[in-house]
Design a protein around this motif. Structure first.
Motif, PDB file in Angstrom:
ATOM      1  N   ARG A   1       7.775 -48.089   8.079  1.00 26.83           N
ATOM      2  CA  ARG A   1       6.671 -47.418   8.442  1.00 26.83           C
ATOM      3  C   ARG A   1       5.189 -47.984   8.109  1.00 26.83           C
ATOM      4  NH1 ARG A   1       8.268 -40.956   8.181  1.00 26.83           N
ATOM      5  NH2 ARG A   1      10.301 -41.274   9.043  1.00 26.83           N
ATOM      6  N   LEU A   2       5.497 -49.073   7.133  1.00 25.48           N
ATOM      7  CA  LEU A   2       4.312 -49.755   6.745  1.00 25.48           C
ATOM      8  C   LEU A   2       3.908 -50.691   7.762  1.00 25.48           C
ATOM      9  CD1 LEU A   2       4.685 -50.406   2.928  1.00 25.48           C
ATOM     10  CD2 LEU A   2       2.948 -48.922   4.013  1.00 25.48           C
ATOM     11  N   PRO A   3       2.613 -50.513   8.458  1.00 29.86           N
ATOM     12  CA  PRO A   3       2.271 -51.646   9.290  1.00 29.86           C
ATOM     13  C   PRO A   3       2.285 -53.049   8.779  1.00 29.86           C
ATOM     14  CG  PRO A   3       0.643 -49.964   9.117  1.00 29.86           C
ATOM     15  CD  PRO A   3       1.717 -49.562   8.009  1.00 29.86           C
ATOM     16  N   LYS A   4       2.309 -53.933   9.651  1.00 25.57           N
ATOM     17  CA  LYS A   4       2.596 -55.255   8.918  1.00 25.57           C
ATOM     18  C   LYS A   4       1.406 -55.904   7.979  1.00 25.57           C
ATOM     19  CE  LYS A   4       6.189 -57.882  11.473  1.00 25.57           C
ATOM     20  NZ  LYS A   4       6.538 -58.733  12.606  1.00 25.57           N
ATOM     21  N   GLY A   5       0.380 -55.591   8.545  1.00 25.97           N
ATOM     22  CA  GLY A   5      -0.839 -56.275   8.068  1.00 25.97           C
ATOM     23  C   GLY A   5      -1.213 -55.298   6.386  1.00 25.97           C
ATOM     24  N   SER A   6      -0.467 -54.430   6.303  1.00 21.73           N
ATOM     25  CA  SER A   6      -0.383 -53.661   4.873  1.00 21.73           C
ATOM     26  C   SER A   6      -0.213 -54.427   3.697  1.00 21.73           C
ATOM     27  CB  SER A   6       0.019 -52.537   4.882  1.00 21.73           C
ATOM     28  OG  SER A   6       1.534 -52.389   5.088  1.00 21.73           O
ATOM     29  N   SER A   7       0.529 -55.461   3.685  1.00 21.55           N
ATOM     30  CA  SER A   7       1.141 -56.210   2.881  1.00 21.55           C
ATOM     31  C   SER A   7       0.045 -57.146   2.293  1.00 21.55           C
ATOM     32  CB  SER A   7       2.368 -57.111   2.990  1.00 21.55           C
ATOM     33  OG  SER A   7       2.069 -58.127   4.097  1.00 21.55           O
ATOM     34  N   GLU A   8      -0.963 -57.564   3.082  1.00 28.05           N
ATOM     35  CA  GLU A   8      -1.975 -58.275   2.836  1.00 28.05           C
ATOM     36  C   GLU A   8      -2.826 -57.654   1.418  1.00 28.05           C
ATOM     37  OE1 GLU A   8      -4.787 -59.377   5.622  1.00 28.05           O
ATOM     38  OE2 GLU A   8      -3.029 -59.705   7.047  1.00 28.05           O
ATOM     39  N   GLY A   9      -2.705 -56.273   1.609  1.00 21.39           N
ATOM     40  CA  GLY A   9      -3.673 -55.583   0.333  1.00 21.39           C
ATOM     41  C   GLY A   9      -2.883 -55.749  -0.853  1.00 21.39           C
ATOM     42  N   ILE A  10      -1.679 -55.802  -0.875  1.00 25.68           N
ATOM     43  CA  ILE A  10      -0.830 -55.805  -2.086  1.00 25.68           C
ATOM     44  C   ILE A  10      -0.743 -57.040  -2.483  1.00 25.68           C
ATOM     45  CG2 ILE A  10       1.587 -55.632  -3.112  1.00 25.68           C
ATOM     46  CD1 ILE A  10       2.176 -53.559  -1.067  1.00 25.68           C
ATOM     47  N   HIS A  11      -0.752 -58.284  -1.546  1.00 24.10           N
ATOM     48  CA  HIS A  11      -0.967 -59.650  -1.876  1.00 24.10           C
ATOM     49  C   HIS A  11      -2.255 -60.108  -2.407  1.00 24.10           C
ATOM     50  CE1 HIS A  11       2.799 -61.394  -0.926  1.00 24.10           C
ATOM     51  NE2 HIS A  11       2.848 -60.915   0.355  1.00 24.10           N
ATOM     52  N   PHE A  12      -3.386 -59.343  -2.219  1.00 28.09           N
ATOM     53  CA  PHE A  12      -4.757 -59.508  -2.706  1.00 28.09           C
ATOM     54  C   PHE A  12      -4.661 -59.220  -4.223  1.00 28.09           C
ATOM     55  CE2 PHE A  12      -8.705 -58.041  -4.014  1.00 28.09           C
ATOM     56  CZ  PHE A  12      -9.414 -59.184  -3.877  1.00 28.09           C
ATOM     57  N   TRP A  13      -4.032 -58.122  -4.460  1.00 30.78           N
ATOM     58  CA  TRP A  13      -4.242 -57.604  -5.895  1.00 30.78           C
ATOM     59  C   TRP A  13      -3.175 -58.644  -6.687  1.00 30.78           C
ATOM     60  CZ3 TRP A  13      -8.071 -55.665  -7.615  1.00 30.78           C
ATOM     61  CH2 TRP A  13      -8.858 -54.891  -7.147  1.00 30.78           C
ATOM     62  N   LYS A  14      -2.026 -58.849  -6.201  1.00 36.77           N
ATOM     63  CA  LYS A  14      -1.184 -59.760  -6.771  1.00 36.77           C
ATOM     64  C   LYS A  14      -1.657 -61.268  -7.205  1.00 36.77           C
ATOM     65  CE  LYS A  14       3.607 -61.685  -5.983  1.00 36.77           C
ATOM     66  NZ  LYS A  14       4.667 -61.683  -5.027  1.00 36.77           N
ATOM     67  N   ALA A  15      -2.389 -61.610  -6.273  1.00 38.91           N
ATOM     68  CA  ALA A  15      -3.237 -62.894  -6.481  1.00 38.91           C
ATOM     69  C   ALA A  15      -4.461 -62.812  -7.486  1.00 38.91           C
ATOM     70  CB  ALA A  15      -3.738 -63.472  -5.157  1.00 38.91           C
ATOM     71  N   MET A  16      -4.820 -61.485  -7.625  1.00 39.85           N
ATOM     72  CA  MET A  16      -5.909 -61.168  -8.529  1.00 39.85           C
ATOM     73  C   MET A  16      -5.527 -60.996  -9.950  1.00 39.85           C
ATOM     74  SD  MET A  16      -8.991 -61.394  -7.436  1.00 39.85           S
ATOM     75  CE  MET A  16      -9.824 -60.685  -8.443  1.00 39.85           C
ATOM     76  N   PHE A  17      -4.157 -61.083 -10.124  1.00 43.66           N
ATOM     77  CA  PHE A  17      -3.633 -60.828 -11.631  1.00 43.66           C
ATOM     78  C   PHE A  17      -3.956 -61.970 -12.620  1.00 43.66           C
ATOM     79  CE2 PHE A  17      -0.014 -62.184 -14.228  1.00 43.66           C
ATOM     80  CZ  PHE A  17       0.033 -61.455 -15.110  1.00 43.66           C
ATOM     81  N   ILE A  18      -4.022 -63.038 -12.147  1.00 40.10           N
ATOM     82  CA  ILE A  18      -4.362 -64.193 -13.059  1.00 40.10           C
ATOM     83  C   ILE A  18      -6.144 -64.063 -13.638  1.00 40.10           C
ATOM     84  CG2 ILE A  18      -4.707 -66.737 -13.497  1.00 40.10           C
ATOM     85  CD1 ILE A  18      -1.898 -65.963 -13.870  1.00 40.10           C
ATOM     86  N   PRO A  19      -6.915 -63.944 -12.314  1.00 38.77           N
ATOM     87  CA  PRO A  19      -8.317 -63.834 -12.790  1.00 38.77           C
ATOM     88  C   PRO A  19      -8.556 -62.510 -13.469  1.00 38.77           C
ATOM     89  CG  PRO A  19      -8.173 -64.395 -10.382  1.00 38.77           C
ATOM     90  CD  PRO A  19      -6.818 -64.248 -10.895  1.00 38.77           C
ATOM     91  N   VAL A  20      -7.754 -61.502 -13.409  1.00 31.33           N
ATOM     92  CA  VAL A  20      -7.934 -60.358 -14.366  1.00 31.33           C
ATOM     93  C   VAL A  20      -7.371 -60.561 -15.732  1.00 31.33           C
ATOM     94  CG1 VAL A  20      -7.195 -57.818 -14.774  1.00 31.33           C
ATOM     95  CG2 VAL A  20      -7.810 -58.416 -12.335  1.00 31.33           C
ATOM     96  N   VAL A  21      -6.476 -61.368 -15.856  1.00 31.95           N
ATOM     97  CA  VAL A  21      -5.829 -61.788 -17.361  1.00 31.95           C
ATOM     98  C   VAL A  21      -6.772 -62.481 -17.683  1.00 31.95           C
ATOM     99  CG1 VAL A  21      -4.082 -62.982 -18.423  1.00 31.95           C
ATOM    100  CG2 VAL A  21      -3.592 -61.465 -16.828  1.00 31.95           C
ATOM    101  N   ILE A  22      -7.518 -63.380 -17.167  1.00 35.18           N
ATOM    102  CA  ILE A  22      -8.781 -64.221 -17.653  1.00 35.18           C
ATOM    103  C   ILE A  22      -9.877 -63.428 -18.211  1.00 35.18           C
ATOM    104  CG2 ILE A  22     -10.326 -66.016 -17.175  1.00 35.18           C
ATOM    105  CD1 ILE A  22      -8.507 -67.059 -14.889  1.00 35.18           C
TER     106      ILE A  22
END
Lengths: 256, 132
Positions: B57-78
């Motif tokens: 039920r999750l539209p395909k584009g919705s994973s982009e939002g999760i991927h963004f925050w996944k990628a922000m992990f290291i900057p946030v840790v810095i």
């Protein structure tokens, strides 16, 4: 001239959160540059950037006398927002995305055992060393033990059980030393410890944890092994966050 | 409309659910704080994204939002590292160094132990068959 400077400082201070993106971005760029050119990729950019972050925190603390590192200096206050617990937890959660339950089932029992023993052994070694260095209260010992799990589990645990900010910083430093050690030492011993098969990579990811450390280390050993190790390591921080402030803290509290 | 917000919303929903269970555990254990909420959340997120009824039920584009925050992990840790009380911690610098390195060495020593119990991987079997 000072009026113009006032405008610049004013903009940065007023928009501290936006400023933090710019600052961390520049820091990451410099770190990547140093990682690529000076260290020839032996230490990944992310580790260098985190190391820089800790240096900035030291400088901030030395100048301001506060306990929130660089974010105690007015124009860098936004860094404290970006690095605060809300966004920290949100991004940690996002890192679990992409790990497939079916893959976990395939890795089976051994990966789970390695994960649990990895967290337990890291916690015990960290806690014992904390005691050896003179810490006697359960909150400090647990936080440093948790920091030996990863540099994320340390502060999450410390915040949950109310550890001192100094101890939390120490747990981050311990986790960072661990992460960098994984990256630096693994390629040297990979063959000796039998890190040559997907099975061994799963065990490796479970034992050492630290997603950035594991994925970087495996990439320099054998690229094919990366998904196996990284996948199980993805759970390391989560399970560590689950176990350290609860079961392991209680046991530590009982012993001390 | 960009669908990435659905992924981010799912992340947020799981975060609140996880935090609820973390606080519940905190209540049950008498610590009255969030215990393992992040861990619970990760389990919920994995369950949600691996449950076909929810994932489909999750539209395909919705994973982009999760991927963004996944990628922000290291900057946030810095940023997190940059806002720690390193100045006071520096006196315990040896502890971090000794503990950090020891933990990795102990893990290395455990890997051969695990390999003894490990069933032969497909690759090893393949190479033996090739030799035979």
């Amino acid at each position: 001239m000072s009026a113009i400077l006032d405008i610049v400082v004013g903009i940065f201070t007023k928009n501290g959160f936006v400023m933090s993106f710019l600052m961390i971005g520049i820091l990451s760029y410099l770190a990547t540059l140093i990682s690529d050119k000076l260290l020839r990729g032996r230490i990944p950019g992310s580790a260098v950037a985190i190391f820089f972050g800790l240096i900035l925190a030291y400088i901030g603390g030395a100048i301001s006398g506060g306990d929130k590192g660089i974010s105690d200096i007015g124009i860098f206050a936004g860094v404290g927002v970006l690095g605060a617990s809300t966004l920290r937890d949100f991004t940690i959660i996002a890192t679990a995305y992409g790990a497939k339950l079916s893959e976990i089932k395939k890795c089976g029992f051994l990966g789970v055992i390695a994960l649990l023993i990895g967290i337990l052994s890291s916690y015990i070694v960290g806690a014992l060393i904390a005691v050896a260095f003179g810490y006697t209260d359960a909150a400090s010992v647990s936080t440093i033990g948790a920091g030996a799990v990863t540099f994320v589990v340390g502060p999450v645990t410390g915040a949950a059980i109310g550890a001192d900010s100094t101890v939390i910083a120490l747990s981050v430093a311990t986790g960072l030393v661990k992460s960098v050690s994984i990256m630096l030492l693994t390629p040297l011993v990979a063959k000796k410890i039998g890190l040559t098969t997907p099975q061994a990579a799963i065990v490796f990811g479970g034992l050492v944890g630290s997603v950035s450390g594991t994925s970087t280390a495996l990439a320099s050993v054998d690229k094919k092994l990366v998904p196996y190790g990284a996948m199980i390591a993805t759970f390391y921080t989560g399970v560590g966050c689950l176990l350290c402030p609860s079961v392991l803290y209680f046991l530590t509290n009982l012993i001390l | 409309m960009n669908l990435m917000i659905y992924g981010v919303a799912l992340l947020a929903g799981c975060a609140f659910l996880g935090s609820f269970f973390g606080n519940l555990l905190g209540l049950l254990t008498g610590l009255n704080s969030d215990i393992g909420g992040v861990g619970f959340t990760m389990i919920f997120l994995l369950l949600a994204t691996n449950t076909p009824q929810i994932a489909s039920r999750l539209p395909k584009g919705s994973s982009e939002g999760i991927h963004f925050w996944k990628a922000m992990f290291i900057p946030v840790v810095i940023a997190m590292a940059a806002s720690q009380n390193v100045y006071k911690a520096i006196s315990g610098g040896w502890l971090a160094l000794v503990a950090g390195v020891s933990v990795v060495l102990v893990s290395f020593l455990l890997i051969p132990v695990f390999n003894k119990f490990a069933p032969k991987s497909a690759e090893q079997v393949d190479s033996k068959e090739a030799e035979a």
